[in-house]
Design an enzyme around this catalytic site. Structure first.
Site, short mmCIF file in Angstrom:
data_model
loop_
_atom_site.label_atom_id
_atom_site.label_comp_id
_atom_site.label_asym_id
_atom_site.label_seq_id
_atom_site.Cartn_x
_atom_site.Cartn_y
_atom_site.Cartn_z
N ASP A 21 42.05 34.66 26.32
CA ASP A 21 40.66 35.01 26.14
C ASP A 21 40.60 36.09 25.06
O ASP A 21 41.64 36.68 24.72
CB ASP A 21 40.10 35.51 27.47
N ASP A 46 37.38 38.55 24.52
CA ASP A 46 36.63 39.71 25.00
C ASP A 46 37.18 40.22 26.33
O ASP A 46 37.28 39.47 27.30
CB ASP A 46 35.15 39.35 25.17
#
Length: 209
Positions: free
Chosen positions: A3, A5
């Site tokens: 991922d 963020d």
């Protein structure tokens, strides 16, 4: 699979600050659950949600203005998570890496360019490019497809409730790196195969053979 963020970039506080101010400036109402709901949504989904909060603009315009504000903040400084860039480079020496992010493509490219990590990822996906954002598995499934691998052979590194649910729904093993300010819900954390609190602990030996 990474991922972006909350894992590689400590961007959730920036997203919250920018979107909260945007909603207030446009006469909307920020709710207690708003930030947790927004985490993992695709651009189209969160723009529509901000419209529901009372921003009197079309979602497409909301998205454009908020992403412009985020890009301006990133031009000032990108808040990389501690040891994030080193972890990516370390793993890229031994493993094929992908990225599945809820960030718009424009911001993914800004971050990876600034970090010098473009060459480390064989595939990157924004949830703008798939039908549904997290917690749906679409982004992770698309990333696996672009890599030409079975999702069940992948390990995802996630921080948020929606991200953990997304990767797990895609059939991947999930390493949770809980964000201290925005910790995942207990039921989402239970989906993790492994929990770590420091990306310096993420090494090639972490992963199953």
């Amino acid at each position: 699979m990474f991922d972006l963020d909350g894992v590689l970039v400590d961007s959730e506080p920036v997203w919250e600050e920018v979107r909260r101010a945007y909603v207030a400036d446009h006469g909307g109402t920020w709710r207690p659950e708003t930030q947790s709901r927004l985490m993992g949504m695709s651009t189209q989904e969160w723009a529509a949600y901000l419209h529901e909060l009372g921003v009197p603009l079309p979602p497409e315009e909301i998205a454009r203005q908020v992403v412009d504000a985020m890009a301006a903040r990133y031009r000032e400084s990108i808040p990389f998570m501690p040891a994030a860039r080193e972890a990516v480079r370390r793993l890229a020496e031994r493993h094929t890496l992908g990225l599945a992010s809820s960030s718009p493509r424009r911001l993914i490219d800004v971050v990876l360019d600034a970090a010098g990590l473009n060459d480390c990822f064989a595939a990157t996906v924004s949830t703008e490019e798939v039908p549904r954002g997290k917690p749906a598995p679409d982004g992770y499934l698309e990333a696996a497809s672009r890599l030409g691998v079975d999702p069940r052979a992948c390990v995802a590194v996630e921080d948020s409730s929606n991200g953990l649910r997304s990767a797990h729904a895609a059939g991947m093993r999930v390493i949770a790196v809980p964000h201290p300010r925005y910790p995942p819900a207990p039921d989402a954390l239970e989906l993790a195969w492994l929990i770590i609190h420091d990306l310096s602990k993420l090494t090639p030996e972490t992963f199953p053979s």
